[in-house]
Design an enzyme around this catalytic site. Structure first.
Site, short mmCIF file in Angstrom:
data_model
loop_
_atom_site.label_atom_id
_atom_site.label_comp_id
_atom_site.label_asym_id
_atom_site.label_seq_id
_atom_site.Cartn_x
_atom_site.Cartn_y
_atom_site.Cartn_z
N TRP A 174 0.81 -1.23 0.00
CA TRP A 174 0.00 0.00 0.00
C TRP A 174 0.84 1.27 0.00
CZ3 TRP A 174 2.12 2.04 4.24
CH2 TRP A 174 2.58 1.15 5.22
N ASN A 175 2.14 1.16 0.26
CA ASN A 175 2.88 2.42 0.51
C ASN A 175 3.17 3.22 -0.76
OD1 ASN A 175 4.75 0.56 -0.31
ND2 ASN A 175 6.33 1.19 1.13
N LYS A 198 -2.44 -8.26 -7.79
CA LYS A 198 -3.16 -8.32 -6.51
C LYS A 198 -2.70 -7.09 -5.72
CE LYS A 198 -3.27 -9.21 -2.49
NZ LYS A 198 -3.58 -8.11 -1.55
N PRO A 199 -3.48 -5.98 -5.80
CA PRO A 199 -3.05 -4.79 -5.07
C PRO A 199 -3.32 -4.95 -3.58
CG PRO A 199 -5.15 -4.37 -6.18
CD PRO A 199 -4.75 -5.78 -6.51
N GLY A 252 6.76 -6.22 -0.51
CA GLY A 252 6.06 -6.15 0.77
C GLY A 252 6.98 -6.59 1.89
N SER A 253 6.40 -7.15 2.92
CA SER A 253 7.18 -7.49 4.10
C SER A 253 8.03 -8.73 3.86
CB SER A 253 6.24 -7.73 5.29
OG SER A 253 5.40 -8.82 4.99
N GLU A 274 10.94 -7.90 -3.45
CA GLU A 274 11.42 -6.60 -2.94
C GLU A 274 10.86 -6.48 -1.52
OE1 GLU A 274 13.44 -4.69 -4.54
OE2 GLU A 274 13.29 -5.45 -6.57
N LEU A 275 11.72 -6.70 -0.54
CA LEU A 275 11.22 -6.86 0.84
C LEU A 275 11.66 -5.71 1.75
CD1 LEU A 275 11.89 -10.70 0.98
CD2 LEU A 275 9.85 -9.51 0.18
N CYS A 308 10.11 1.72 1.99
CA CYS A 308 11.03 0.60 2.28
C CYS A 308 12.48 1.03 2.28
CB CYS A 308 10.80 -0.53 1.31
SG CYS A 308 10.89 0.02 -0.36
N GLU A 406 12.54 -2.76 11.33
CA GLU A 406 12.16 -1.61 10.51
C GLU A 406 10.91 -0.98 11.13
OE1 GLU A 406 10.51 -2.87 6.79
OE2 GLU A 406 11.40 -1.20 5.72
P1 NAP Z 1 2.66 -7.12 3.40
O1 NAP Z 1 1.76 -7.34 4.53
O2 NAP Z 1 3.72 -8.10 3.13
O3 NAP Z 1 1.69 -6.94 2.13
C1 NAP Z 1 2.17 -6.77 0.84
C2 NAP Z 1 1.19 -7.41 -0.14
O4 NAP Z 1 1.16 -8.81 0.11
C3 NAP Z 1 -0.24 -6.91 0.02
O5 NAP Z 1 -0.87 -6.91 -1.23
C4 NAP Z 1 -0.84 -8.00 0.90
O6 NAP Z 1 -2.24 -8.11 0.81
C5 NAP Z 1 -0.18 -9.21 0.32
N1 NAP Z 1 -0.22 -10.38 1.17
C6 NAP Z 1 -0.26 -10.45 2.52
N2 NAP Z 1 -0.31 -11.75 2.92
C7 NAP Z 1 -0.31 -12.50 1.79
C8 NAP Z 1 -0.35 -13.90 1.53
N3 NAP Z 1 -0.43 -14.80 2.50
N4 NAP Z 1 -0.33 -14.31 0.25
C9 NAP Z 1 -0.28 -13.43 -0.77
N5 NAP Z 1 -0.24 -12.09 -0.58
C10 NAP Z 1 -0.23 -11.63 0.69
O7 NAP Z 1 3.44 -5.75 3.48
P2 NAP Z 1 2.84 -4.32 3.80
O8 NAP Z 1 2.54 -4.23 5.24
O9 NAP Z 1 1.76 -4.01 2.86
O10 NAP Z 1 4.09 -3.41 3.39
C11 NAP Z 1 5.07 -3.06 4.30
C12 NAP Z 1 6.36 -3.84 4.05
O11 NAP Z 1 6.70 -3.85 2.67
C13 NAP Z 1 7.53 -3.21 4.74
O12 NAP Z 1 8.28 -4.19 5.41
C14 NAP Z 1 8.37 -2.61 3.62
O13 NAP Z 1 9.72 -2.51 3.88
C15 NAP Z 1 8.07 -3.51 2.49
N6 NAP Z 1 8.23 -2.81 1.22
C16 NAP Z 1 9.30 -3.13 0.45
C17 NAP Z 1 9.51 -2.48 -0.74
C18 NAP Z 1 10.68 -2.83 -1.62
O14 NAP Z 1 10.69 -2.45 -2.77
N7 NAP Z 1 11.67 -3.56 -1.14
C19 NAP Z 1 8.63 -1.49 -1.18
C20 NAP Z 1 7.54 -1.19 -0.37
C21 NAP Z 1 7.35 -1.87 0.83
P3 NAP Z 1 -3.18 -7.33 1.86
O15 NAP Z 1 -2.91 -5.89 1.67
O16 NAP Z 1 -4.54 -7.73 1.43
O17 NAP Z 1 -2.79 -7.82 3.22
#
Ligand code: NAP
Length: 505
Positions: A174-175, A198-199, A252-253, A274-275, A308, A406
């Protein structure tokens, strides 16, 4: 039909389409060129984090819907309207998409601010940044070159060609509701893949808005499919296990990234991750302090610290420590917090209750372990439920959460150090390795430190470094693969080797 669209786009410089915000807000998912409800008719609300108000309801799509989206993407992969396009035609379609996003930038930015809380100027900046990936990959589409390599044996030609990977599933956070999608989809479409997006649950509206513009740009049905859901696991499971999905690209995470990596193992799927990071930001005695403070503010407080590549731990050398802190406090005190749609606001709300609770808990944990709060340190319920003050904490050390994890929020954690060796050792003392930053005016030190930091990207005397032209990605547990730059295409192509034997020369 496609021919006339391509021609129309060319003739009219991609046409002038003006839409107001309501016509870009979609309340359906998108599969095989149709706007669709969830197969079980369920919806979920998308809310504004600045005030909790519902902006729209979108379909709460299921594993069945994900399967339909994958089937549409698979069918389209080999359909003439997509498979027969030349690289130049794909490039023209991407340029058309880019042009429509540019023409609708203000409406998209308003949607983004409404659903993510991001200050409007940052949303406009993200439209520019995110759209630059579509433009970049429109250009790169025409440069996915093969090779002819010299054969070690006579009468042979060895040819290496690049072909589209196949259906790519793109799971985004979402960020950066637009840029995280375009950085993946731009590269995938340029390479000739089809995609299922899948946004994030919190920010599906920006994704749907740019999908609408992709349709207007003439991108054929089935090439882009969007599955909105607040039940990520079953949808993610289909994307990771379907034999019709060739690759997953996830941002994502680290926790969810590892789960997806495991789920993709059985199918030996291509995966790009990209975590999360834990970025060090080092200020050496030789630094230009004014620049270092400006870089620290830009890197830390963009998107309320929910970036991130945000600096997470600030290491300040003893000789400049007091002066750096003084300058920093003055600048942090001047930051304006409020709802993102007010143009002067620099710090918006956190995205959701979970993020708010995490940031509050990290600061409370530091307080308990004798961290010193020198600015902020409190929620601001007078502005809204999810607002947290820009905060500076000094005397941060392990095992405080602010040091080891983080924070992903507006908290600047400060650690004093003596020697370069100490700073490098502490900076590398983490299993993450996304970005790092340091400020130094000593050229010997610059090259020494740049070589030793264990991260994928480094800002040297710069706090903001992302651009379409450069490779984005991390080392250690921060990820696999690179996005953006000419390397970004590699995630979406297969390399095929052809050996032509028995030639008569
Ligand atoms: P997240 O909880 O990992 O969610 C990211 C995406 O994954 C969302 O679309 C989420 O859906 C989905 N998701 C969650 N559980 C899943 C599962 N079991 N199977 C498939 N998809 C799943 O991360 P976030 O809280 O949105 O983002 C924050 C993290 O992202 C931070 O740690 C940040 O550092 C990292 N990040 C990294 C980068 C990079 O480029 N390295 C860029 C941006 C953010 P829902 O939204 O429906 O839960």
């Amino acid at each position: 039909m496609l021919r006339s669209l391509l021609l129309r786009n060319k003739m009219s410089d991609f046409g002038l389409v003006h839409r107001n915000i309501s016509s870009l807000i979609q309340s359906k998912g998108f599969i095989n060129g149709s706007w669709v409800d969830s197969s079980n008719r369920e919806t979920f609300a998308v809310t504004n984090p600045a005030n909790g108000k519902v902006i729209a309801n979108v379909p709460n799509m299921t594993a069945d819907d994900a399967e339909k989206a994958v089937a549409a993407a698979k069918k389209t992969l080999h359909a003439p309207e997509w498979a027969d396009l030349t690289a130049k035609q794909r490039s023209i379609l991407l340029k058309s998409w880019y042009s429509l996003i540019e023409q609708n930038r203000e409406e998209i930015a308003k949607i983004m601010t409404a659903e993510s809380g991001k200050p409007i100027n940052e949303s406009l900046g993200e439209v520019t940044y995110g759209n630059s990936f579509i433009e970049w990959f429109a250009e790169e589409a025409r440069r996915i070159h093969g090779e002819v390599v010299p054969s070690p044996t006579p009468n042979r030609e060895l040819i290496i060609m690049k072909q589209p990977l196949g259906v790519a599933a793109l799971i985004t956070p979402w960020n950066f509701p637009l840029a995280m999608i375009t950085r993946k989809a731009g590269a995938a479409l340029a390479a000739g893949c089809t995609v299922v997006i899948k946004p994030a649950e919190d920010t599906p509206l920006t994704a749907l808005a740019i999908t609408k513009l992709a349709v207007d740009a003439g991108i054929p049905s089935g090439v882009i499919n969007v599955v909105t859901t607040n039940k990520a696991a079953p949808v993610g499971n289909v994307l990771c296990t379907s034999p019709d999905v060739a690759g997953i690209s996830f941002t994502g995470s680290t926790e969810v990234g590892k789960l997806l990596y495991r789920n993709c193992a059985d199918g030996v799927k291509r995966i790009s991750l990209e975590l999360g990071g834990n970025a060090p930001f080092i200020v050496f005695d030789s630094a230009n302090l004014e620049k270092a403070v400006d870089g620290a503010i830009a890197s830390k407080f963009r998107n309320c610290g929910q970036t991130c590549v945000s600096a997470n731990r600030f290491f300040i050398q003893q000789g400049v420590y007091d002066k750096f802190i003084d300058l920093l406090k003055t600048k942090v005190a001047a930051l304006k917090m409020g709802p993102g749609d007010e143009s002067s606001v620099q710090i918006g709300p956190l995205i959701n209750k979970a993020q708010f609770t995490k940031v509050s808990a990290f600061v409370d944990d530091a307080k308990k372990q004798n961290g010193t709060i020198i600015a902020g340190g409190k929620p601001r319920p007078d502005i809204g439920e999810l607002f947290y003050e820009p905060t500076i904490v000094t005397d941060v050390k392990a095992p405080m959460k602010l040091y080891t994890d983080e924070v992903f929020g507006p908290v600047l954690s400060i650690i004093k150090f003596n020697s370069e060796e100490e700073a490098i050792a502490k900076a590398n003392d983490t299993n993450r390795g996304l970005a790092g930053y340091f400020y130094s005016e000593n050229v010997q030190q610059i090259f020494r430190v740049a070589r030793k930091l264990e991260v994928g990207m480094i800002g040297i005397n710069e706090g903001i470094i992302s651009t379409a032209e450069a490779p984005f990605g991390g080392v250690k547990e921060s990820g696999i693969g690179r996005e953006g730059s000419h390397h970004g295409i590699d995630e979406y192509v297969e390399i095929k080797y052809l050996c032509l034997g028995n030639l008569k020369y």
